[in-house]
Design a protein around this motif. Structure first.
Motif, PDB file in Angstrom:
ATOM      1  N   THR A 209     -86.210  16.923  35.943  1.00  0.00           N
ATOM      2  CA  THR A 209     -84.864  17.280  35.503  1.00  0.00           C
ATOM      3  C   THR A 209     -83.933  16.093  35.745  1.00  0.00           C
ATOM      4  O   THR A 209     -83.962  15.498  36.830  1.00  0.00           O
ATOM      5  CB  THR A 209     -84.344  18.501  36.297  1.00  0.00           C
ATOM      6  N   VAL A 215     -78.388  22.318  36.885  1.00  0.00           N
ATOM      7  CA  VAL A 215     -78.989  23.342  36.025  1.00  0.00           C
ATOM      8  C   VAL A 215     -78.256  24.672  36.147  1.00  0.00           C
ATOM      9  O   VAL A 215     -77.955  25.332  35.140  1.00  0.00           O
ATOM     10  CB  VAL A 215     -80.485  23.522  36.348  1.00  0.00           C
ATOM     11  N   ILE A 236     -85.338  21.113  30.379  1.00  0.00           N
ATOM     12  CA  ILE A 236     -84.477  19.942  30.177  1.00  0.00           C
ATOM     13  C   ILE A 236     -85.186  18.725  30.754  1.00  0.00           C
ATOM     14  O   ILE A 236     -85.712  18.775  31.870  1.00  0.00           O
ATOM     15  CB  ILE A 236     -83.089  20.135  30.847  1.00  0.00           C
ATOM     16  N   SER A 238     -85.368  14.056  30.401  1.00  0.00           N
ATOM     17  CA  SER A 238     -84.691  12.858  29.910  1.00  0.00           C
ATOM     18  C   SER A 238     -85.635  11.990  29.101  1.00  0.00           C
ATOM     19  O   SER A 238     -86.820  11.863  29.431  1.00  0.00           O
ATOM     20  CB  SER A 238     -84.132  12.044  31.082  1.00  0.00           C
ATOM     21  N   SER A 244     -80.851  13.132  27.096  1.00  0.00           N
ATOM     22  CA  SER A 244     -81.747  14.229  27.476  1.00  0.00           C
ATOM     23  C   SER A 244     -82.093  15.125  26.294  1.00  0.00           C
ATOM     24  O   SER A 244     -81.393  15.149  25.286  1.00  0.00           O
ATOM     25  CB  SER A 244     -81.105  15.069  28.585  1.00  0.00           C
ATOM     26  N   MET A 246     -83.312  19.223  25.335  1.00  0.00           N
ATOM     27  CA  MET A 246     -83.279  20.565  25.881  1.00  0.00           C
ATOM     28  C   MET A 246     -83.889  21.558  24.917  1.00  0.00           C
ATOM     29  O   MET A 246     -83.684  21.467  23.704  1.00  0.00           O
ATOM     30  CB  MET A 246     -81.835  20.983  26.171  1.00  0.00           C
ATOM     31  N   SER A 269     -73.652  21.366  25.744  1.00  0.00           N
ATOM     32  CA  SER A 269     -74.793  20.461  25.940  1.00  0.00           C
ATOM     33  C   SER A 269     -74.397  19.011  25.738  1.00  0.00           C
ATOM     34  O   SER A 269     -74.862  18.112  26.457  1.00  0.00           O
ATOM     35  CB  SER A 269     -75.929  20.831  24.981  1.00  0.00           C
ATOM     36  N   VAL A 274     -76.891  15.749  26.379  1.00  0.00           N
ATOM     37  CA  VAL A 274     -78.112  16.262  25.761  1.00  0.00           C
ATOM     38  C   VAL A 274     -78.030  15.929  24.277  1.00  0.00           C
ATOM     39  O   VAL A 274     -77.136  16.394  23.578  1.00  0.00           O
ATOM     40  CB  VAL A 274     -78.233  17.785  25.956  1.00  0.00           C
ATOM     41  N   ILE A 277     -81.336  19.247  20.884  1.00  0.00           N
ATOM     42  CA  ILE A 277     -81.264  20.620  21.349  1.00  0.00           C
ATOM     43  C   ILE A 277     -82.051  21.539  20.419  1.00  0.00           C
ATOM     44  O   ILE A 277     -81.844  21.524  19.208  1.00  0.00           O
ATOM     45  CB  ILE A 277     -79.798  21.108  21.397  1.00  0.00           C
TER      46      ILE A 277
END
Length: 282
Positions: A209, A215, A236, A238, A244, A246, A269, A274, A277
């Motif tokens: 993570t 989180v 999630i 990286s 990142s 997700m 997000s 992120v 997604i």
């Protein structure tokens, strides 16, 4: 949903190309200067500078590649190659730093004379080259530029230390043990910092993570969206220590505006950086 992260890469690629070629030229000067002055401190910093140049080459290539879209073979793009580069660079520099220690520690007990005036000249050249590089990358917008910028900023302080050492040795030649002492300090600093980089890089490769990603806080923000009942199968990780990815399954009230729910999840997000997604609605 994939958020576009390719803008500004052309300018970043040009900046990193300039800095890479500048530092490659400087490496050649420093190797010659370190051997000519018999300074372990300069040779130790040369190892560091070589790692910088290698990192710049990787960053330059990746910035160029980052202008391309994802492919069938690399569906997430090429960002993860930067982590592979960090692992290779960190391992190489740590090995070379131990080599510097093996050469410098014996010199503490039997110091050798160094050309202090030559060290002074190399130190001045080092400050000039590093300052130009920092100036070129100042204000860079991509994370690659910022990472190299702060790395080079640290190099400036190292060359200031070598500059001060050379001035001291010009007036007090009988304390030449300071030269291997500084080289040991540089080598230990490299092992500590690059060891930490290597550890963090391996964490990313193992899909830990992301750091600084809370989180529980993130989930709570999603659950506060009107129409969201529960979250399940949340993942999630990286791509490169910065961007990142997700995936999440969301239990929603289909009597609400589902598109608005998805948009709010995307907005939240995005604040957490992120960039990719995947949402499954139940």
């Amino acid at each position: 949903m994939r958020i576009d992260t390719h803008h500004h890469h052309k300018k970043a690629s040009d900046n990193l190309a300039f800095v890479f070629l500048l530092n490659l030229t400087f490496n050649i000067i420093v190797i010659i200067g370190g051997l000519a002055t018999n300074s372990m401190a300069i040779l130790a910093d040369c190892i560091h500078d070589m790692s910088d140049t290698f990192s710049m080459a990787i960053a330059w290539i990746l910035e160029h590649v980052a202008q391309k879209g994802a492919t069938d073979k690399f569906s997430y793009g090429y960002q993860r190659f930067s982590i592979l580069g960090a692992v290779i660079t960190s391992t190489f520099v740590i090995v070379m730093a131990f080599f510097i220690l093996s050469e410098a520690i014996p010199r503490l007990f039997s110091p050798e004379g160094v050309d202090a005036e030559g060290m002074l000249i190399i130190g001045i050249i080092g400050l000039v080259f590093k300052t130009i590089s920092v100036w070129r990358l100042h204000g860079g917008e991509t994370f690659n530029e910022k990472a190299i910028f702060y790395h080079l900023l640290g190099d400036i302080f190292e060359w200031v230390a070598i500059l001060i050492l050379s001035v001291i040795l010009i007036f007090w030649q009988d304390i030449s043990y300071l030269d291997p002492f500084v080289s040991i300090a540089i080598a230990v600093w490299l092992i500590f910092n690059l060891g930490r980089t290597l550890y963090k890089s391996l964490e990313v490769l193992l899909q830990k993570t992301p750091d600084n990603f809370d989180v529980e806080e993130f989930k709570q923000q999603i659950l506060e969206i009107d129409g969201v009942n529960a979250l399940d199968d949340f993942h999630i990780w990286s791509l490169d220590g910065i961007d990142s990815v997700m995936t999440v399954k969301v239990d929603v009230d289909f009597g609400k505006n589902v598109e608005n729910i998805k948009k709010e999840i995307y907005d939240i997000s995005n604040k957490y950086h992120v960039v990719d997604i995947t949402i499954e609605l139940d």
